[in-house]
Design an enzyme around this catalytic site. Structure first.
Site, PDB file in Angstrom:
ATOM      1  N   ALA A   9     -25.018  13.168   7.694  1.00  0.00           N
ATOM      2  CA  ALA A   9     -23.671  13.066   7.125  1.00  0.00           C
ATOM      3  C   ALA A   9     -23.214  14.385   6.507  1.00  0.00           C
ATOM      4  O   ALA A   9     -22.403  14.409   5.592  1.00  0.00           O
ATOM      5  CB  ALA A   9     -23.654  11.962   6.059  1.00  0.00           C
ATOM      6  N   ARG A  15     -12.251  18.034  13.311  1.00  0.00           N
ATOM      7  CA  ARG A  15     -11.177  17.400  14.093  1.00  0.00           C
ATOM      8  C   ARG A  15     -10.367  16.372  13.292  1.00  0.00           C
ATOM      9  O   ARG A  15      -9.377  15.850  13.774  1.00  0.00           O
ATOM     10  CB  ARG A  15     -11.785  16.747  15.356  1.00  0.00           C
ATOM     11  CG  ARG A  15     -12.234  17.772  16.375  1.00  0.00           C
ATOM     12  CD  ARG A  15     -13.185  17.171  17.412  1.00  0.00           C
ATOM     13  NE  ARG A  15     -14.569  17.086  16.918  1.00  0.00           N
ATOM     14  CZ  ARG A  15     -15.606  16.637  17.632  1.00  0.00           C
ATOM     15  NH1 ARG A  15     -15.417  16.207  18.866  1.00  0.00           N
ATOM     16  NH2 ARG A  15     -16.815  16.596  17.117  1.00  0.00           N
ATOM     17  N   ASN A 169     -25.335   9.704  25.261  1.00  0.00           N
ATOM     18  CA  ASN A 169     -26.138   9.564  24.050  1.00  0.00           C
ATOM     19  C   ASN A 169     -25.276   8.989  22.924  1.00  0.00           C
ATOM     20  O   ASN A 169     -24.222   9.518  22.601  1.00  0.00           O
ATOM     21  CB  ASN A 169     -26.652  10.960  23.677  1.00  0.00           C
ATOM     22  CG  ASN A 169     -27.277  11.008  22.306  1.00  0.00           C
ATOM     23  OD1 ASN A 169     -27.873  10.035  21.866  1.00  0.00           O
ATOM     24  ND2 ASN A 169     -27.135  12.150  21.640  1.00  0.00           N
ATOM     25  N   ASN A 227     -14.684  10.935  15.688  1.00  0.00           N
ATOM     26  CA  ASN A 227     -14.510  12.374  15.450  1.00  0.00           C
ATOM     27  C   ASN A 227     -13.077  12.778  15.164  1.00  0.00           C
ATOM     28  O   ASN A 227     -12.828  13.866  14.683  1.00  0.00           O
ATOM     29  CB  ASN A 227     -15.001  13.158  16.672  1.00  0.00           C
ATOM     30  CG  ASN A 227     -16.439  12.805  17.008  1.00  0.00           C
ATOM     31  OD1 ASN A 227     -17.338  13.071  16.236  1.00  0.00           O
ATOM     32  ND2 ASN A 227     -16.645  12.156  18.141  1.00  0.00           N
ATOM     33  N   ASN A 377       3.147 -18.364 -24.617  1.00  0.00           N
ATOM     34  CA  ASN A 377       4.269 -17.921 -23.796  1.00  0.00           C
ATOM     35  C   ASN A 377       4.623 -16.489 -24.170  1.00  0.00           C
ATOM     36  O   ASN A 377       4.923 -16.203 -25.332  1.00  0.00           O
ATOM     37  CB  ASN A 377       5.477 -18.839 -24.010  1.00  0.00           C
ATOM     38  CG  ASN A 377       6.560 -18.513 -23.000  1.00  0.00           C
ATOM     39  OD1 ASN A 377       6.542 -19.001 -21.873  1.00  0.00           O
ATOM     40  ND2 ASN A 377       7.487 -17.651 -23.403  1.00  0.00           N
ATOM     41  N   ALA A 380       9.998 -12.391 -21.664  1.00  0.00           N
ATOM     42  CA  ALA A 380      10.336 -11.285 -20.755  1.00  0.00           C
ATOM     43  C   ALA A 380      10.364  -9.963 -21.512  1.00  0.00           C
ATOM     44  O   ALA A 380      10.854  -9.891 -22.638  1.00  0.00           O
ATOM     45  CB  ALA A 380      11.697 -11.544 -20.131  1.00  0.00           C
ATOM     46  N   TYR A 387      -1.623   2.369 -26.719  1.00  0.00           N
ATOM     47  CA  TYR A 387      -2.071   3.766 -26.628  1.00  0.00           C
ATOM     48  C   TYR A 387      -1.250   4.628 -27.575  1.00  0.00           C
ATOM     49  O   TYR A 387      -0.021   4.600 -27.548  1.00  0.00           O
ATOM     50  CB  TYR A 387      -1.864   4.211 -25.172  1.00  0.00           C
ATOM     51  CG  TYR A 387      -2.390   5.582 -24.841  1.00  0.00           C
ATOM     52  CD1 TYR A 387      -3.686   5.942 -25.149  1.00  0.00           C
ATOM     53  CD2 TYR A 387      -1.584   6.500 -24.182  1.00  0.00           C
ATOM     54  CE1 TYR A 387      -4.175   7.203 -24.801  1.00  0.00           C
ATOM     55  CE2 TYR A 387      -2.062   7.756 -23.831  1.00  0.00           C
ATOM     56  CZ  TYR A 387      -3.364   8.103 -24.152  1.00  0.00           C
ATOM     57  OH  TYR A 387      -3.835   9.340 -23.810  1.00  0.00           O
TER      58      TYR A 387
END
Ligand code: UD1
Ligand code: CA
Length: 450
Positions: A9, A15, A169, A227, A377, A380, A387
């Site tokens: 690897a 390519r 191969n 490849n 609940n 909205a 943060y």
């Protein structure tokens, strides 16, 4: 005879026209190398060495826990195997199963069958028969069918070898360590690529009349090498179709199956229902009776029975409990945990947040680093402000509370059970059980001027 696998690897994969090492290119969301590694697991267990070179650190980071050998200069596949010899010797290996890392379709059965056929040989390699040998190494046999050599496409000389037969191969070899140690130092790079080819071992071993076997694996597409982007796309489509066919066989309900992409690592139970296009990637689990609608992406997540993931939702490392409803257009990030029958609606994002049983956050909300009890609940536009520019803080909301629309909860903050928070509040200090909290400018009405 002690056997170990070596996965090659280290190559760049020129390519692919990509900065990523080729074996990190993905097929159904997993690097090609992962597919090869997983296919070999039942055959070799942990006895696997991975030869890395080009941007080795990226591969080593993505495959923590594996054993690596470095090939600092990529001088060819034979040179790559050479780098693994000391580690193989030290591990007591007698037979090496060498596999190209760019064969993502490799199946365990193919590798296991190949090893059986290779038993007792000095050197065996898998071959496939193609109408057109393309860029593969061509197998040259004598009149009796004995293997004489493998000749790379670039180096193939028609006059010397005759027209190629189409037998090529496949890039999988079983080689006795003793033979590899004897012959690898004899490889030459005097060829069209200027590389040390592993395939030259075959000609050298045949010339010494060693037991060399070309194991014919028919037209087996599981040995296809990747490849180029075109071959990557073809391999992905091949694996996708195979996974979909297995899912249908076992009783998974699929709509638009041609557009369903499921990782082979995912576990989809019979009676789960998926609509394409969708991506179910990584080690995801979708239980019987769960439904995932079109245009969803689910990665490394668990969707329990009776849960519905509606269109355009995106889940990553999330857990969705029984009967929960998600989306359309929801985003569940790592650590999102939706308990039984909870609801998360459109444009709601959760990160490291638990939403208790039966609780609802149906519209335009961010819940991060939050513990939310049962039957809550969330109105909205509610935001947990987790943060402060440096650190993350937690928000806790107790069972049965009602958070009015457009509330900002400035963490760290705890809102008790059965509370009511007025719409538009900015909550900066804790609210005790049963309290009503309103934190906003009071409305003033006055006569209109002019
Ligand atoms: C190779 C074979 C070819 C065979 C084909 C099957 C050689 C010389 N040729 O060709 O006969 O038909 O595979 O798919 O082996 N690699 C290294 N270090 C290197 C070079 C390559 O580790 O220095 C790795 C690559 O990352 C890749 C594998 O070896 O995973 C094969 O290399 P690649 O360049 O793709 O070989 P092919 O030209 O496909
Ligand atoms: Ca290749």
């Amino acid at each position: 005879m002690k056997m170990m696998a070596v996965i090659l690897a280290a190559g760049k994969g020129t390519r692919m026209h990509s900065d990523k090492p080729k074996v990190l290119q993905t097929v159904l969301g997993e690097p090609m190398l992962r597919h090869v590694r997983e296919a070999l697991r039942p055959v070799c267990g942990d006895d696997v060495l991975i030869v890395v070179g080009h941007r080795a650190e990226l591969i080593e980071a993505a495959f923590a826990g594996e054993r690596f050998v470095r090939q600092t200069e990529q001088l060819g596949t034979g040179h790559a195997l050479m780098q693994a010899l000391p580690a193989l010797r030290a591990a007591g290996c007698e037979m090496a199963l060498v596999v190209n890392g760019d064969t993502p379709l490799l199946r365990t059965e193919t590798a296991a069958r190949f090893m059986r056929e290779a038993e007792g040989a000095d050197l065996a390699f898998a071959t496939i028969s193609l109408g057109e040998p393309g860029a593969y190494g061509r197998v040259v046999r004598d009149a009796e069918g004995r293997v004489q050599a493998v000749v790379e496409a670039k180096d193939y000389d028609m006059e010397r070898y005759g027209a190629p037969t189409g037998e090529v191969n496949a890039g999988m070899y079983a080689v006795r360590l003793e033979l590899a140690e004897a012959l690898l130092p004899r490889l030459s790079n005097a060829n069209r690529s200027g590389e040390y080819y592993i395939t030259d071992l075959i000609g050298l071993a045949a010339a010494e009349e060693r037991d060399v076997r070309g194991v014919q694996c028919g037209g087996d597409e599981s040995l296809m090498g990747v490849n180029s982007p075109r071959e990557l796309a073809a391999a992905e489509e091949c694996m996708r179709a195979a996974v979909v066919s297995e899912l249908l066989d076992k009783g998974v309900l699929l709509h638009a199956p041609a557009l369903v992409r499921v990782s082979p690592l995912a576990d989809i139970e019979p009676g789960a229902e998926l609509s394409g296009p969708c991506d179910i990637l990584g080690a995801s689990r979708v239980e019987r009776g769960a439904r995932i609608d079109a245009y969803c992406v689910v990665r490394d997540s668990h969707v329990s029975s009776g849960a519905e993931i509606r269109s355009f939702s995106h889940l990553e490392q999330a857990r969705v409990g029984q009967g929960a409803l998600v989306g359309p257009y929801a985003r569940l990030r790592p650590g999102a945990l939706l308990e039984r029958n909870s609801h998360v609606g459109n444009f709601v994002e959760l990160k490291k947040a638990r939403l208790g049983a039966g609780s609802k956050a149906n519209h335009l909300t961010y819940l991060g680093d939050a513990e939310i009890g049962e039957g809550v609940n969330i109105g909205a536009g509610t935001i947990t402000c987790n943060y402060d520019g440096r650190n993350k803080f937690k928000t806790v909301i107790g069972n049965g509370s009602f958070i009015g629309s457009n509330t900002a909860l400035v963490a760290p903050v705890t809102v008790g059970e059965n509370t009511l928070v007025g719409a538009g509040s900015v909550i900066t200090s804790d609210v005790a059980d049963g309290e009503l909290a309103i934190a906003r400018g009071r409305q003033k009405n006055m006569p209109r001027k002019g």
